[in-house]
Design a protein around this motif. Structure first.
Motif, PDB file in Angstrom:
ATOM      1  N   PHE A  69     -11.318  62.298   5.356  1.00  0.00           N
ATOM      2  CA  PHE A  69     -10.486  62.401   6.554  1.00  0.00           C
ATOM      3  C   PHE A  69      -9.042  62.707   6.171  1.00  0.00           C
ATOM      4  N   ILE A  70      -8.518  61.958   5.209  1.00  0.00           N
ATOM      5  CA  ILE A  70      -7.140  62.162   4.763  1.00  0.00           C
ATOM      6  C   ILE A  70      -6.965  63.567   4.180  1.00  0.00           C
ATOM      7  N   ALA A  71      -7.983  64.039   3.488  1.00  0.00           N
ATOM      8  CA  ALA A  71      -7.899  65.353   2.851  1.00  0.00           C
ATOM      9  C   ALA A  71      -7.951  66.494   3.860  1.00  0.00           C
ATOM     10  N   GLU A  72      -8.712  66.315   4.941  1.00  0.00           N
ATOM     11  CA  GLU A  72      -9.000  67.438   5.824  1.00  0.00           C
ATOM     12  C   GLU A  72      -8.261  67.412   7.157  1.00  0.00           C
ATOM     13  N   LYS A  73      -7.768  66.258   7.567  1.00  0.00           N
ATOM     14  CA  LYS A  73      -7.031  66.177   8.829  1.00  0.00           C
ATOM     15  C   LYS A  73      -5.533  66.212   8.539  1.00  0.00           C
ATOM     16  N   ARG A  74      -4.781  66.721   9.472  1.00  0.00           N
ATOM     17  CA  ARG A  74      -3.328  66.805   9.313  1.00  0.00           C
ATOM     18  C   ARG A  74      -2.667  65.634  10.029  1.00  0.00           C
ATOM     19  N   PHE A  75      -1.714  65.009   9.374  1.00  0.00           N
ATOM     20  CA  PHE A  75      -0.960  63.897   9.939  1.00  0.00           C
ATOM     21  C   PHE A  75       0.490  64.318  10.131  1.00  0.00           C
ATOM     22  N   PHE A  76       1.056  63.946  11.276  1.00  0.00           N
ATOM     23  CA  PHE A  76       2.464  64.213  11.539  1.00  0.00           C
ATOM     24  C   PHE A  76       3.099  62.957  12.128  1.00  0.00           C
ATOM     25  N   GLY A  77       4.304  62.657  11.694  1.00  0.00           N
ATOM     26  CA  GLY A  77       5.067  61.564  12.276  1.00  0.00           C
ATOM     27  C   GLY A  77       5.954  62.091  13.391  1.00  0.00           C
ATOM     28  N   ALA A  78       5.965  61.395  14.537  1.00  0.00           N
ATOM     29  CA  ALA A  78       6.784  61.805  15.674  1.00  0.00           C
ATOM     30  C   ALA A  78       8.062  60.974  15.704  1.00  0.00           C
ATOM     31  N   GLY A  79       9.154  61.612  16.118  1.00  0.00           N
ATOM     32  CA  GLY A  79      10.410  60.902  16.230  1.00  0.00           C
ATOM     33  C   GLY A  79      10.937  60.375  14.917  1.00  0.00           C
ATOM     34  N   GLY A  80      10.594  61.063  13.829  1.00  0.00           N
ATOM     35  CA  GLY A  80      11.072  60.650  12.520  1.00  0.00           C
ATOM     36  C   GLY A  80      10.275  59.538  11.870  1.00  0.00           C
ATOM     37  N   PHE A  81       9.154  59.147  12.474  1.00  0.00           N
ATOM     38  CA  PHE A  81       8.353  58.077  11.876  1.00  0.00           C
ATOM     39  C   PHE A  81       7.730  58.568  10.570  1.00  0.00           C
ATOM     40  N   PRO A  82       7.891  57.816   9.464  1.00  0.00           N
ATOM     41  CA  PRO A  82       7.348  58.252   8.172  1.00  0.00           C
ATOM     42  C   PRO A  82       5.857  57.920   8.041  1.00  0.00           C
ATOM     43  N   VAL A  83       5.037  58.932   7.986  1.00  0.00           N
ATOM     44  CA  VAL A  83       3.592  58.730   7.807  1.00  0.00           C
ATOM     45  C   VAL A  83       3.315  58.708   6.310  1.00  0.00           C
ATOM     46  N   ASP A  84       3.209  57.513   5.751  1.00  0.00           N
ATOM     47  CA  ASP A  84       3.006  57.374   4.316  1.00  0.00           C
ATOM     48  C   ASP A  84       1.533  57.132   3.995  1.00  0.00           C
ATOM     49  N   GLU A  85       1.267  56.865   2.751  1.00  0.00           N
ATOM     50  CA  GLU A  85      -0.116  56.662   2.294  1.00  0.00           C
ATOM     51  C   GLU A  85      -0.797  55.529   3.042  1.00  0.00           C
ATOM     52  N   ALA A  86      -0.091  54.434   3.276  1.00  0.00           N
ATOM     53  CA  ALA A  86      -0.683  53.277   3.950  1.00  0.00           C
ATOM     54  C   ALA A  86      -1.041  53.600   5.392  1.00  0.00           C
ATOM     55  N   VAL A  87      -0.208  54.351   6.079  1.00  0.00           N
ATOM     56  CA  VAL A  87      -0.473  54.727   7.469  1.00  0.00           C
ATOM     57  C   VAL A  87      -1.690  55.639   7.543  1.00  0.00           C
ATOM     58  N   ARG A  88      -1.712  56.658   6.704  1.00  0.00           N
ATOM     59  CA  ARG A  88      -2.859  57.575   6.696  1.00  0.00           C
ATOM     60  C   ARG A  88      -4.151  56.837   6.381  1.00  0.00           C
ATOM     61  N   ALA A  89      -4.112  55.969   5.388  1.00  0.00           N
ATOM     62  CA  ALA A  89      -5.321  55.263   4.974  1.00  0.00           C
ATOM     63  C   ALA A  89      -5.834  54.343   6.068  1.00  0.00           C
ATOM     64  N   ALA A  90      -4.944  53.620   6.730  1.00  0.00           N
ATOM     65  CA  ALA A  90      -5.360  52.671   7.762  1.00  0.00           C
ATOM     66  C   ALA A  90      -5.986  53.382   8.954  1.00  0.00           C
ATOM     67  N   ILE A  91      -5.375  54.480   9.377  1.00  0.00           N
ATOM     68  CA  ILE A  91      -5.919  55.228  10.515  1.00  0.00           C
ATOM     69  C   ILE A  91      -7.242  55.883  10.131  1.00  0.00           C
ATOM     70  N   ALA A  92      -7.291  56.491   8.968  1.00  0.00           N
ATOM     71  CA  ALA A  92      -8.527  57.148   8.524  1.00  0.00           C
ATOM     72  C   ALA A  92      -9.668  56.154   8.395  1.00  0.00           C
ATOM     73  N   ALA A  93      -9.398  54.984   7.835  1.00  0.00           N
ATOM     74  CA  ALA A  93     -10.451  53.988   7.637  1.00  0.00           C
ATOM     75  C   ALA A  93     -11.032  53.529   8.962  1.00  0.00           C
ATOM     76  N   GLN A  94     -10.174  53.274   9.944  1.00  0.00           N
ATOM     77  CA  GLN A  94     -10.664  52.810  11.239  1.00  0.00           C
ATOM     78  C   GLN A  94     -11.411  53.920  11.983  1.00  0.00           C
ATOM     79  N   ALA A  95     -10.899  55.138  11.905  1.00  0.00           N
ATOM     80  CA  ALA A  95     -11.597  56.258  12.547  1.00  0.00           C
ATOM     81  C   ALA A  95     -12.973  56.457  11.928  1.00  0.00           C
ATOM     82  N   CYS A  96     -13.053  56.362  10.612  1.00  0.00           N
ATOM     83  CA  CYS A  96     -14.324  56.590   9.924  1.00  0.00           C
ATOM     84  C   CYS A  96     -15.279  55.414  10.074  1.00  0.00           C
TER      85      CYS A  96
END
Length: 259
Positions: A53-80
């Motif tokens: 999921f992390i490799a194939e989906k694109r992540f963007f932070g809105a309003g300057g929010f920093p989408v770091d490794e922990a954010v990507r991993a947490a969202i990907a894990a719950q989605a999967c």
């Protein structure tokens, strides 16, 4: 997964590159109740799916929010987690995830009873626009355990349930069903349960699940899926036939796994 050996090799390579580290993975699993009761094999499968999921989906932070490794991993894990026993292709309706730090404002147009369209704004913590991105508020999307005194919530599961629903062509509470499942039975069961919930809400009685599920059939599906993965006993008590069909759809029974 594509059977082409070159494609399989490329996918495996991307998954290795984006594999969630041990410490972060343990924290995600510990902090969210959607992983409760899963055996080691299933957890490892979700971890692999999350890497893809992390490799194939694109992540963007809105309003300057920093989408770091922990954010990507947490969202990907719950989605999967949603597709642990279905497969990565069931997340195919989403290609982009947009993350706000907290709730965001969305414009809305509502047509009244006489056909007049009214424009307005609504504060949201998640949205899955048909044909568009999944939008999440990190304050609500980060892994957490539900308080026992409130209806359970998991905005990631909820919004990706909409994306699963979308694979059938519409957000209507009728997702693509695996072979052997009856579409007629699904429609009859979910329609009856939705009507029962709407009746309870209209009479100002205490609803057995979050009354947001009475908004429309698509929200009923998303809320029941959310409840299925967070506090399955509540859904099993409220709507046993719905719970039974969800065990068939997701090929698991969280009540049994947690017993």
């Amino acid at each position: 997964m594509n059977t082409n050996p070159i494609t399989r090799w490329l996918v495996a390579r991307r998954m290795r590159r984006h594999r969630i580290g041990d410490a972060l993975w343990r924290r995600i699993v510990s902090d969210s109740d959607v992983f409760d009761g899963l055996d080691a094999e299933t957890l490892e499968r979700v971890r692999d799916l999350a890497a893809r999921f992390i490799a194939e989906k694109r992540f963007f932070g809105a309003g300057g929010f920093p989408v770091d490794e922990a954010v990507r991993a947490a969202i990907a894990a719950q989605a999967c987690r949603l597709v642990a026993n279905l497969g990565f292709e069931y997340l195919g309706a989403c290609r982009t995830v947009i993350v706000y730090e907290s709730g965001f404002i969305a414009e809305r147009e509502v047509e009244d009873e006489v056909g007049v369209v009214h424009a307005g704004h609504e504060e949201l913590v998640g949205e899955a626009a048909h044909g568009g991105s999944v939008v999440l508020a990190w304050d609500d999307a980060q892994p957490r355990r539900n308080a026992p005194d409130y209806f359970p919530t998991n905005v990631v599961i909820h919004e990706f349930a909409h994306k699963l629903d979308e694979l059938s062509g519409h957000h209507n509470g009728f997702p693509p069903l695996p072979g052997g499942m009856s579409g007629a039975l699904w429609e009859e069961t979910f329609s009856a349960a939705y009507a029962d919930l709407c009746s309870v809400v209209e009479r100002d009685l205490e609803p057995p699940i979050d009354d947001y599920a009475a908004s429309d059939p698509a929200e009923f599906f998303a809320v029941t899926v959310e409840t299925f993965f967070t506090v399955p006993d509540i859904l099993a008590d409220a709507f046993p036939p719905v719970y039974g069909l969800l065990t068939e759809l997701f090929r698991e029974d969280p009540l049994v796994a947690r017993s």
